[in-house]
Design a protein around this motif. Structure first.
Motif, PDB file in Angstrom:
ATOM      1  N   PHE A 136      -3.094  -1.651  -7.689  1.00  0.00           N
ATOM      2  CA  PHE A 136      -1.657  -1.918  -7.546  1.00  0.00           C
ATOM      3  C   PHE A 136      -1.090  -2.453  -8.857  1.00  0.00           C
ATOM      4  O   PHE A 136      -1.818  -2.969  -9.714  1.00  0.00           O
ATOM      5  CB  PHE A 136      -1.402  -2.936  -6.424  1.00  0.00           C
ATOM      6  CG  PHE A 136      -1.830  -4.341  -6.763  1.00  0.00           C
ATOM      7  CD1 PHE A 136      -0.902  -5.285  -7.203  1.00  0.00           C
ATOM      8  CD2 PHE A 136      -3.168  -4.732  -6.663  1.00  0.00           C
ATOM      9  CE1 PHE A 136      -1.306  -6.578  -7.520  1.00  0.00           C
ATOM     10  CE2 PHE A 136      -3.573  -6.024  -6.973  1.00  0.00           C
ATOM     11  CZ  PHE A 136      -2.637  -6.949  -7.410  1.00  0.00           C
ATOM     12  N   ILE A 217       6.375  -2.418  -0.708  1.00  0.00           N
ATOM     13  CA  ILE A 217       5.396  -1.582  -1.395  1.00  0.00           C
ATOM     14  C   ILE A 217       6.121  -0.269  -1.690  1.00  0.00           C
ATOM     15  O   ILE A 217       6.474   0.462  -0.763  1.00  0.00           O
ATOM     16  CB  ILE A 217       4.146  -1.330  -0.534  1.00  0.00           C
ATOM     17  CG1 ILE A 217       3.466  -2.656  -0.169  1.00  0.00           C
ATOM     18  CG2 ILE A 217       3.178  -0.401  -1.245  1.00  0.00           C
ATOM     19  CD1 ILE A 217       2.346  -2.515   0.853  1.00  0.00           C
ATOM     20  N   VAL A 266       5.371  -4.392  -5.036  1.00  0.00           N
ATOM     21  CA  VAL A 266       4.210  -3.820  -5.717  1.00  0.00           C
ATOM     22  C   VAL A 266       4.267  -2.302  -5.633  1.00  0.00           C
ATOM     23  O   VAL A 266       4.937  -1.723  -4.765  1.00  0.00           O
ATOM     24  CB  VAL A 266       2.882  -4.327  -5.102  1.00  0.00           C
ATOM     25  CG1 VAL A 266       2.758  -5.833  -5.216  1.00  0.00           C
ATOM     26  CG2 VAL A 266       2.730  -3.876  -3.663  1.00  0.00           C
ATOM     27  N   TYR A 267       3.557  -1.662  -6.578  1.00  0.00           N
ATOM     28  CA  TYR A 267       3.417  -0.205  -6.604  1.00  0.00           C
ATOM     29  C   TYR A 267       1.961   0.135  -6.298  1.00  0.00           C
ATOM     30  O   TYR A 267       1.052  -0.350  -6.981  1.00  0.00           O
ATOM     31  CB  TYR A 267       3.804   0.340  -7.970  1.00  0.00           C
ATOM     32  CG  TYR A 267       5.242   0.077  -8.338  1.00  0.00           C
ATOM     33  CD1 TYR A 267       6.258   0.929  -7.926  1.00  0.00           C
ATOM     34  CD2 TYR A 267       5.590  -1.039  -9.099  1.00  0.00           C
ATOM     35  CE1 TYR A 267       7.578   0.694  -8.265  1.00  0.00           C
ATOM     36  CE2 TYR A 267       6.903  -1.291  -9.445  1.00  0.00           C
ATOM     37  CZ  TYR A 267       7.895  -0.428  -9.018  1.00  0.00           C
ATOM     38  OH  TYR A 267       9.202  -0.670  -9.352  1.00  0.00           O
ATOM     39  N   PRO A 268       1.697   0.966  -5.296  1.00  0.00           N
ATOM     40  CA  PRO A 268       0.321   1.246  -4.899  1.00  0.00           C
ATOM     41  C   PRO A 268      -0.284   2.409  -5.678  1.00  0.00           C
ATOM     42  O   PRO A 268       0.415   3.349  -6.086  1.00  0.00           O
ATOM     43  CB  PRO A 268       0.463   1.615  -3.429  1.00  0.00           C
ATOM     44  CG  PRO A 268       1.809   2.284  -3.366  1.00  0.00           C
ATOM     45  CD  PRO A 268       2.675   1.578  -4.378  1.00  0.00           C
ATOM     46  N   LEU A 272      -4.888   3.004  -2.794  1.00  0.00           N
ATOM     47  CA  LEU A 272      -4.283   2.034  -1.885  1.00  0.00           C
ATOM     48  C   LEU A 272      -3.442   2.739  -0.821  1.00  0.00           C
ATOM     49  O   LEU A 272      -3.442   2.338   0.352  1.00  0.00           O
ATOM     50  CB  LEU A 272      -3.425   1.038  -2.662  1.00  0.00           C
ATOM     51  CG  LEU A 272      -2.651   0.008  -1.837  1.00  0.00           C
ATOM     52  CD1 LEU A 272      -3.572  -0.732  -0.870  1.00  0.00           C
ATOM     53  CD2 LEU A 272      -1.937  -0.980  -2.751  1.00  0.00           C
TER      54      LEU A 272
END
Length: 569
Positions: A136, A217, A266-268, A272
């Protein structure tokens, strides 16, 4: 900087031996009868001063400003600082008055960034710890979130278009998985400008805050996920600088009606995403494809046992950059308290993705051409007849990041902003489309005797008329007004530094040669510049500025800018 300053001084010594009056001028290429008839209504001393602006002078300056030594002039960078030193050294040589901070030519701008503290930034899915930079990445808002997870597609609500990504889904206390960052299909920027945020529409961030979500996300919508991930990992790790005063504004703008701060985001990674959607009706790959195609699936809550927990921790860092500012005092005891502003942005984008092995973006046209034009204008005004009004010269930093320098100068002006009677902006004025050029990327590049003139008629009929009168009476360039159209899809009126002057009620003219195949590419180099055109455009701007500076009255503002051209601002 210490190793750059000797370099700059050495370049200045080279420059002092090379700058000589050019004997082959753009004006000299016209027939004597044509030149005389065109110049009949303009001041002879002003026209003589304009001859001091030469192609060779511009070439010598640009060879320095767009050299590899300046490293692409990113904001902030040592290359940009070295360019500022170069400009300041010439301003001092010309005897222009410093108009920056503390008797200097530099108006300092504080830049801040939040660097990710990787030891305190964590993510857990079902109590399983994941790794920053591999599983992430984070956005810039610090904070912590924990809760069940829900997928909400693009996350938009747009009442008039019957768009509701949530369809009754309760997002309170949940972490939302959002597809992409763009507009939903069927919605344009024009739709946003014509309606009211919070009443007619909400994006995912605003809806999530208002309805009690805990965090976001966000699935990237890049078609090249590997390249996006590499870029974002470097950006997130190093942080992105931003003017401190704008960062404070952004926090205010992002706050909801109850002063709720932006949600941690957050950026997966693809891995993820696979873990998030394991056992669901939608796979991680499906969710990524939906984001890339801007066709997200319907919202749904993920399995109740799935819980995410993450913390975004940032460390603050502050540096500074600068605008370069100088003035020439006018000759009229009453009018010298007013200013004609001449400006360009002297920054570019630094280093970037390598193209044919070259990752240095020199920015010769964008905006080295405008940078050296303003320097040549300063020299012509110093050595020519002193105009009645004062002249303000500003080289703006940070234009490439969102008009930072002009925003800062017009918020915190070093001369009374209400006394600026007009601002003439030069941003890309040195390229020409050659006969037989069939490149689609050069479709709107102007020709050797053509320049786009943007905004001259949009606020002041008088300013537009003066601009055209000067051109007819002088070099007779072809003025192209294509980008004055309210429905201009490029929205160029709001994309360069003049915009921040216009939004504060100062009439402007923006000179622009058009987007071309080397725009924001390493190939925007000095050898591509048409110096004959650059000379002719710069001379035209000089005579125009002199006419404004010597006019009995400042240009009358008699029009309101079309809302479509201002981006709703």
């Amino acid at each position: 900087m210490q190793i750059f300053r000797p370099l700059v001084l050495a370049l200045l010594l080279v420059l002092s031996t090379q700058l000589r009056p050019s004997v082959t001028t753009a004006q000299g290429r016209q027939s004597p009868g044509t030149a005389a008839s065109r110049a009949a209504k303009l001041s002879a001393p002003t026209l003589d001063a304009a001859k001091r602006i030469t192609a060779e002078q511009l070439r010598v300056h640009l060879t320095v400003v767009a050299s590899d030594a300046m490293e692409g002039r990113a904001t902030p960078s040592r290359g940009l600082d070295a360019t500022a030193d170069y400009l300041a050294a010439h301003l001092k040589r010309l005897g222009l008055k410093p108009a920056g901070d503390g008797g200097t030519y530099f108006q300092r701008i504080a830049l801040g960034r939040g660097r990710v503290d990787q030891t305190r930034t964590t993510f857990e899915l079902n109590n399983g710890p994941l790794k920053f930079g591999e599983d992430f990445l984070t956005a810039r808002a610090a904070g912590a979130a924990e809760g069940a997870v829900a997928y909400v597609g693009h996350g938009w609500v747009f009442k008039s278009k019957n768009i509701d990504a949530y369809q009754g889904l309760d997002v309170r206390d949940k972490i939302l998985v959002v597809s992409g960052t763009g507009l939903p299909k069927g919605v344009s920027q024009r739709d946003l400008r014509a309606t009211k945020p919070g009443e007619d529409w909400e994006d995912a961030d605003a809806y999530a805050r208002r309805n009690g979500a805990r965090g976001i996300i966000r699935i990237p919508n890049s078609r090249n996920l590997e390249r996006w991930w590499r870029f974002m990992r470097n950006a997130a790790d190093g942080g992105q600088f931003r003017p401190v005063h704008l960062a404070a504004d952004a926090e205010d703008e992002e706050d909801g009606p109850n002063n709720t701060p932006p949600l941690p985001t957050v950026y997966p990674s693809a891995r993820l995403l696979d873990a998030l959607f394991a056992g669901e009706g939608l796979t991680g790959a499906d969710a990524l494809k939906a984001a890339q195609a801007n066709e997200p699936a319907a919202a749904f809550a993920l399995s109740p046992q799935k819980r995410a927990k993450f913390t975004v921790a940032l460390d603050a860092e502050t540096v500074s950059t600068q605008n370069v500012v100088a003035t020439l005092e006018g000759s009229d005891s009453a009018l010298k308290s007013e200013y004609v502003a001449l400006g360009a942005h002297y920054d570019h984008v630094g280093r970037g993705v390598a193209v044919n092995g070259d990752n240095l973006y020199n920015g010769a046209d964008d905006d080295g051409s405008g940078t050296v034009a303003v320097l040549a204008l300063a020299e012509a005004f110093v050595k020519g007849p002193r105009p009645r009004r004062s002249v303000l010269f500003v080289w703006h930093a940070g234009e490439e990041h969102g008009l930072w320098g002009s925003d800062y100068f017009t918020r915190f002006p070093t001369v009374p902003v209400e006394r600026i009677v007009a601002q003439l902006n030069m941003d890309m004025i040195g390229r020409s489309k050659q006969p037989g050029d069939t490149s689609a990327a050069n479709r709107y590049l102007s020709g050797p005797d053509e320049i786009y003139v943007i905004g001259s008629k949009l606020m002041s009929t008088e300013l537009g008329a003066l601009s055209e009168r000067v051109n007819r009476s002088y070099l007779g360039l072809s003025f192209n007004y294509r980008y004055d159209e309210p429905n201009d899809p490029e929205q160029l009126f709001s994309r360069s530094d003049h915009f921040n002057y216009a939004r504060r009620g100062i009439p402007i003219i923006f000179y622009f040669d058009g987007v071309h195949e080397d725009y924001h590419q390493p190939s925007d180099t000095v050898d591509k510049i048409d110096f004959r055109k650059l000379e002719r455009v710069t001379r035209t701007i000089f005579v125009t500025a002199a006419e404004i500076a010597n006019a009995p009255a400042r240009p009358l503002i008699d029009k309101q800018l079309p809302r479509e051209l201002t981006g709703g601002r």
